[in-house]
Design a protein around this motif. Structure first.
Motif, PDB file in Angstrom:
ATOM      1  N   SER A  18       0.847  -1.196   0.000  1.00 24.39           N
ATOM      2  CA  SER A  18       0.000   0.000   0.000  1.00 24.39           C
ATOM      3  C   SER A  18       0.879   1.241   0.000  1.00 24.39           C
ATOM      4  O   SER A  18       2.050   1.193   0.368  1.00 24.39           O
ATOM      5  CB  SER A  18      -0.937   0.010   1.209  1.00 24.39           C
ATOM      6  N   THR A  67       5.996   3.473   0.124  1.00 23.46           N
ATOM      7  CA  THR A  67       5.203   2.239   0.173  1.00 23.46           C
ATOM      8  C   THR A  67       5.358   1.563   1.529  1.00 23.46           C
ATOM      9  O   THR A  67       6.340   1.785   2.253  1.00 23.46           O
ATOM     10  CB  THR A  67       5.624   1.253  -0.935  1.00 23.46           C
ATOM     11  N   PHE A  68       4.363   0.747   1.847  1.00 25.81           N
ATOM     12  CA  PHE A  68       4.345   0.003   3.099  1.00 25.81           C
ATOM     13  C   PHE A  68       4.033  -1.441   2.757  1.00 25.81           C
ATOM     14  O   PHE A  68       3.062  -1.730   2.053  1.00 25.81           O
ATOM     15  CB  PHE A  68       3.279   0.581   4.032  1.00 25.81           C
ATOM     16  N   TYR A 120       8.352   0.106   5.807  1.00 25.84           N
ATOM     17  CA  TYR A 120       8.365   0.979   4.641  1.00 25.84           C
ATOM     18  C   TYR A 120       9.186   0.326   3.540  1.00 25.84           C
ATOM     19  O   TYR A 120      10.175  -0.348   3.800  1.00 25.84           O
ATOM     20  CB  TYR A 120       8.981   2.335   4.983  1.00 25.84           C
ATOM     21  N   GLN A 165      -2.964   4.426   5.732  1.00 26.14           N
ATOM     22  CA  GLN A 165      -2.501   3.626   4.600  1.00 26.14           C
ATOM     23  C   GLN A 165      -3.653   2.947   3.869  1.00 26.14           C
ATOM     24  O   GLN A 165      -3.446   2.296   2.853  1.00 26.14           O
ATOM     25  CB  GLN A 165      -1.433   2.621   5.016  1.00 26.14           C
ATOM     26  N   SER A 166      -4.876   3.101   4.362  1.00 26.86           N
ATOM     27  CA  SER A 166      -6.023   2.521   3.656  1.00 26.86           C
ATOM     28  C   SER A 166      -6.685   3.616   2.821  1.00 26.86           C
ATOM     29  O   SER A 166      -7.646   4.238   3.227  1.00 26.86           O
ATOM     30  CB  SER A 166      -7.010   1.899   4.640  1.00 26.86           C
ATOM     31  N   SER A 189       5.465  10.455   7.823  1.00 26.06           N
ATOM     32  CA  SER A 189       4.478   9.414   8.125  1.00 26.06           C
ATOM     33  C   SER A 189       4.457   9.109   9.613  1.00 26.06           C
ATOM     34  O   SER A 189       3.389   9.061  10.240  1.00 26.06           O
ATOM     35  CB  SER A 189       4.804   8.138   7.342  1.00 26.06           C
ATOM     36  N   VAL A 213       1.210   5.298   1.405  1.00 24.89           N
ATOM     37  CA  VAL A 213       0.986   5.946   2.691  1.00 24.89           C
ATOM     38  C   VAL A 213       0.575   7.389   2.406  1.00 24.89           C
ATOM     39  O   VAL A 213       1.218   8.080   1.617  1.00 24.89           O
ATOM     40  CB  VAL A 213       2.242   5.912   3.580  1.00 24.89           C
ATOM     41  N   THR A 256      -1.843  10.120   9.613  1.00 25.89           N
ATOM     42  CA  THR A 256      -1.337   9.148   8.644  1.00 25.89           C
ATOM     43  C   THR A 256      -2.369   8.058   8.430  1.00 25.89           C
ATOM     44  O   THR A 256      -3.027   7.613   9.369  1.00 25.89           O
ATOM     45  CB  THR A 256      -0.024   8.522   9.163  1.00 25.89           C
TER      46      THR A 256
END
Length: 175
Positions: free
Chosen positions: A25, A155-156, A161, A44-45, A89, A27, A42
């Motif tokens: 995903s 990216t995560f 990360y 991530q969804s 983040s 961020v 923050t």
């Protein structure tokens, strides 16, 4: 036909986190200009939802103390973080701190902060909210947006990360 001799095991939060962590995903930091200053958290969804009308979605935890304040504002900006924004983040993931300390930004058309150096930004008005279990599914109507194609996204993946091969694999040992 599947066997019915054993009952299915319950899906645990730990199993969900582990398995779904295999999905890469991006961020983002969701920001707004509140009555007492800038707000942000923050997340991530985040996803693009619709082109017509232009909609995005993200899902803050129900425990978020920042999302209810952004909801009251009614407009927000989704900042897609760049690959060198790990510190940003982390800063916006903390509660009870000055998240904007040392951070430069400019106002989006809504007045919400666009953080310096982001890969992209999406200015929105609140379209709707839906129950998402321990999260709220927020849908925003896009009112303006922009991107810097030279900035790669943060990216995560699997709890960290960036994307790196799992420890102990041939790819990891070559790096």
């Amino acid at each position: 036909m599947p066997s019915t001799s054993t009952a299915p095991e319950a899906v645990t939060a730990a199993t969900m986190r582990d398995v779904l962590g295999h999905f890469v995903s991006g961020v983002v930091v969701v920001t707004a200009q509140g009555p007492d200053g800038p707000l942000g958290f923050t997340c991530q969804s985040f996803a693009s939802l619709s082109l017509d009308p232009p909609l995005i979605s993200f899902s803050p935890a129900r425990t978020s103390s920042t999302w209810p304040r952004i909801r009251e504002v009614g407009s927000f900006c989704v900042n897609i973080l760049a690959e060198d924004h790990q510190e940003i983040s982390n800063a916006f993931a903390r509660s009870g701190t000055d998240k904007y300390a040392g951070k430069n930004w400019r106002p989006a058309p809504s007045g919400a902060p666009i953080l310096d150096g982001v890969s992209a930004w999406i200015d929105c008005t609140l379209w709707n909210e839906y129950d998402g279990g321990d999260h709220t599914v927020v849908v925003g109507r896009v009112t303006d947006l922009g991107a810097d194609p030279a900035r790669l996204p943060l990216t995560f993946y699997r709890g960290s990360y960036g994307i790196a091969p799992p420890a102990g694999t041939a790819d990891a040992e070559e790096n």
